[in-house]
Design a protein around this motif. Structure first.
Motif, PDB file in Angstrom:
ATOM      1  N   SER A  24       0.823  -1.220   0.000  1.00 45.94           N
ATOM      2  CA  SER A  24       0.000   0.000   0.000  1.00 45.94           C
ATOM      3  C   SER A  24       0.856   1.269   0.000  1.00 45.94           C
ATOM      4  O   SER A  24       0.391   2.338  -0.390  1.00 45.94           O
ATOM      5  N   TYR A  25       2.116   1.161   0.429  1.00 49.26           N
ATOM      6  CA  TYR A  25       3.004   2.324   0.467  1.00 49.26           C
ATOM      7  C   TYR A  25       3.523   2.709  -0.916  1.00 49.26           C
ATOM      8  O   TYR A  25       3.814   3.880  -1.162  1.00 49.26           O
ATOM      9  N   LEU A  31      -6.428   0.757  -4.119  1.00 46.17           N
ATOM     10  CA  LEU A  31      -6.617  -0.494  -3.395  1.00 46.17           C
ATOM     11  C   LEU A  31      -7.878  -0.472  -2.541  1.00 46.17           C
ATOM     12  O   LEU A  31      -8.189   0.531  -1.886  1.00 46.17           O
ATOM     13  N   ASP A  32      -8.560  -1.606  -2.545  1.00 47.08           N
ATOM     14  CA  ASP A  32      -9.703  -1.823  -1.663  1.00 47.08           C
ATOM     15  C   ASP A  32      -9.467  -3.167  -0.982  1.00 47.08           C
ATOM     16  O   ASP A  32      -9.344  -4.196  -1.650  1.00 47.08           O
ATOM     17  N   PHE A  33      -9.336  -3.161   0.349  1.00 44.17           N
ATOM     18  CA  PHE A  33      -9.169  -4.404   1.091  1.00 44.17           C
ATOM     19  C   PHE A  33     -10.535  -4.878   1.568  1.00 44.17           C
ATOM     20  O   PHE A  33     -11.195  -4.194   2.371  1.00 44.17           O
ATOM     21  N   ILE A  34     -10.966  -6.028   1.064  1.00 45.54           N
ATOM     22  CA  ILE A  34     -12.254  -6.610   1.462  1.00 45.54           C
ATOM     23  C   ILE A  34     -11.976  -7.622   2.566  1.00 45.54           C
ATOM     24  O   ILE A  34     -11.341  -8.665   2.337  1.00 45.54           O
ATOM     25  N   LEU A  35     -12.416  -7.302   3.777  1.00 47.59           N
ATOM     26  CA  LEU A  35     -12.080  -8.093   4.960  1.00 47.59           C
ATOM     27  C   LEU A  35     -13.298  -8.869   5.456  1.00 47.59           C
ATOM     28  O   LEU A  35     -14.428  -8.397   5.376  1.00 47.59           O
ATOM     29  N   VAL A  47      -2.929   1.352   6.365  1.00 47.51           N
ATOM     30  CA  VAL A  47      -3.217   1.284   4.929  1.00 47.51           C
ATOM     31  C   VAL A  47      -4.189   2.390   4.508  1.00 47.51           C
ATOM     32  O   VAL A  47      -4.108   2.900   3.389  1.00 47.51           O
ATOM     33  N   LYS A  48      -5.079   2.794   5.419  1.00 46.17           N
ATOM     34  CA  LYS A  48      -5.989   3.899   5.099  1.00 46.17           C
ATOM     35  C   LYS A  48      -5.223   5.213   4.945  1.00 46.17           C
ATOM     36  O   LYS A  48      -5.578   6.058   4.120  1.00 46.17           O
ATOM     37  N   GLU A  49      -4.157   5.370   5.721  1.00 47.11           N
ATOM     38  CA  GLU A  49      -3.297   6.552   5.572  1.00 47.11           C
ATOM     39  C   GLU A  49      -2.630   6.570   4.200  1.00 47.11           C
ATOM     40  O   GLU A  49      -2.238   7.628   3.711  1.00 47.11           O
ATOM     41  N   ASN A  50      -2.501   5.396   3.582  1.00 50.23           N
ATOM     42  CA  ASN A  50      -1.922   5.291   2.243  1.00 50.23           C
ATOM     43  C   ASN A  50      -2.999   5.306   1.155  1.00 50.23           C
ATOM     44  O   ASN A  50      -2.781   4.838   0.042  1.00 50.23           O
ATOM     45  N   SER A  51      -4.165   5.829   1.502  1.00 46.21           N
ATOM     46  CA  SER A  51      -5.295   6.027   0.577  1.00 46.21           C
ATOM     47  C   SER A  51      -5.995   4.738   0.167  1.00 46.21           C
ATOM     48  O   SER A  51      -6.773   4.732  -0.786  1.00 46.21           O
ATOM     49  N   ALA A  52      -5.724   3.643   0.856  1.00 42.64           N
ATOM     50  CA  ALA A  52      -6.458   2.400   0.585  1.00 42.64           C
ATOM     51  C   ALA A  52      -7.821   2.460   1.285  1.00 42.64           C
ATOM     52  O   ALA A  52      -7.991   3.144   2.294  1.00 42.64           O
ATOM     53  N   LYS A  53      -8.762   1.723   0.733  1.00 44.56           N
ATOM     54  CA  LYS A  53     -10.118   1.672   1.280  1.00 44.56           C
ATOM     55  C   LYS A  53     -10.317   0.340   2.003  1.00 44.56           C
ATOM     56  O   LYS A  53      -9.779  -0.690   1.584  1.00 44.56           O
TER      57      LYS A  53
END
Length: 359
Positions: A24-25, A31-35, A47-53
């Motif tokens: 993510s860096y 990126l979208d992480f589906i958890l 990862v949200k700080e790195n603009s991932a959802k």
């Protein structure tokens, strides 16, 4: 730039999760992480700080509701890539992605679980058979972290990209004082990093440290968390293993490897690759791994394979290595770990996504 969804149970501190966090860096993709988990996990804020959802679709909803929500999410977001990291369950995830019209569907094999599958009931074996069929039918990109683990998910006729999960491997310049961890300067410090699950074989390490009780300067650091933590803690108490320190989850693992530990131990019952042993070698730490770990993990002259069923052999080898000061020599040995870097991984991942031939 592509729109990529990674499917994984959570973003806790495992090898795959750390790889995704490091990715993510540097990625240019969205990126979208589906958890599948219900509560926040370790790397989510990072990862949200790195603009991932972060998108949470819990499995506890039941298969029908879960599948419907996943399908609707795929349709709404119009992903270019769905990249699944949930073992053979990836077959169902990628089937839904296929129904939703996702063009690139990636199944990623991180572990060789064939020996574990053999111990399960007939009904579970039947499930694994059909799950593997789905994986191979609905993934149009296949990745494994080593050649050894690829057959766990893919047929021998499949074109599989071998991509060891690279990490940001090198420690920062933060030298840790041994005294902060209750260690002496002349202690021989052993380290293990891993979830407290049967795969990682913590009970073997407890047997080893029981044998090493007579060698008072040997200390073991256990780093990680998991369902088996309490059991390990209880056994340590019953055996009075004062030579073991439970450190929990830490953010300075690489620094512990480089500046504090003398040896890294990985007695896993199975591994896809054993990336943490790559990390230990990258930080010049002499590494002992079980003979069940794929041979691809050896990237230096200071890694050895030892039998998984003989703690006494590990004890004797540790005594030999400390007598010859091999762990000190390892601190000065050069090696090339470029193929395991997160930057090289991202380059190869981009090639795989773009439709080029298997690497």
């Amino acid at each position: 730039m592509m729109k990529v969804a990674h499917i994984i149970k959570s973003l806790d501190t495992g090898g795959v999760e750390t790889w995704l966090k490091d990715l993510s860096y540097i990625t240019e993709d969205k990126l979208d992480f589906i958890l599948h988990n219900n509560s926040a996990s370790y790397y989510e804020d990072e990862v949200k700080e790195n603009s991932a959802k972060i998108t949470r679709i819990p499995l506890r909803l039941g298969m029908l509701t879960f599948s419907k929500k996943l399908y609707n999410h795929f349709k709404k977001e119009s992903f270019d890539v769905v990249h699944s990291h949930v073992n053979l369950a990836s077959g169902w995830m990628l089937f839904i992605a296929w129904l939703a019209g996702v063009p690139i569907r990636v199944a990623h094999c991180h572990n060789d679980k064939r020996s574990e599958y053999k111990t399960h009931s007939f009904s579970k074996k039947l499930y694994y058979f059909f799950a593997k069929v789905l994986v191979n039918l609905f993934s149009n990109k296949k990745i494994a972290v080593s050649k050894d683990c690829a057959p766990s998910m893919f047929y021998s006729s499949s074109k599989v990209n071998i991509l060891p999960c690279g990490l940001n491997l090198i420690a920062k310049d933060n030298k840790l004082s041994r005294s902060e961890l209750g260690l002496q300067n002349d202690d021989i410090v052993l380290a293990h990093v891993g979830r407290f699950v049967p795969q990682k074989n913590h009970l073997f390490l407890l047997d080893l440290m029981t044998l090493l009780k007579s060698e008072s300067n040997f200390k073991l650091l256990l780093i990680g968390d998991g369902k088996g933590y309490t059991e390990v803690e209880e056994i340590i108490g019953k055996r009075n293993l004062t030579n073991i320190k439970l450190l929990g989850v830490r953010s300075d693992v690489k620094e512990l490897m480089k500046y504090t530990a003398d040896f890294f131990l990985l007695p896993s019952k199975f591994e896809g690759l054993g990336l943490v042993a790559v990390e230990s070698q990258s930080n010049n730490l002499f590494t002992l791994v079980a003979d069940t770990v794929p041979k691809d993990v050896k990237i230096s002259d200071f890694l050895e394979f030892l039998p998984i069923d003989k703690a006494s052999t590990w004890k004797e080898r540790l005594l030999e290595l400390t007598a010859s000061k091999e762990h000190i020599k390892a601190k000065r040995l050069p090696f090339d770990n470029r193929k395991f870097s997160i930057e090289e991984n991202y380059r190869q991942l981009t090639v795989i996504y773009s439709g080029s031939k298997a690497l």
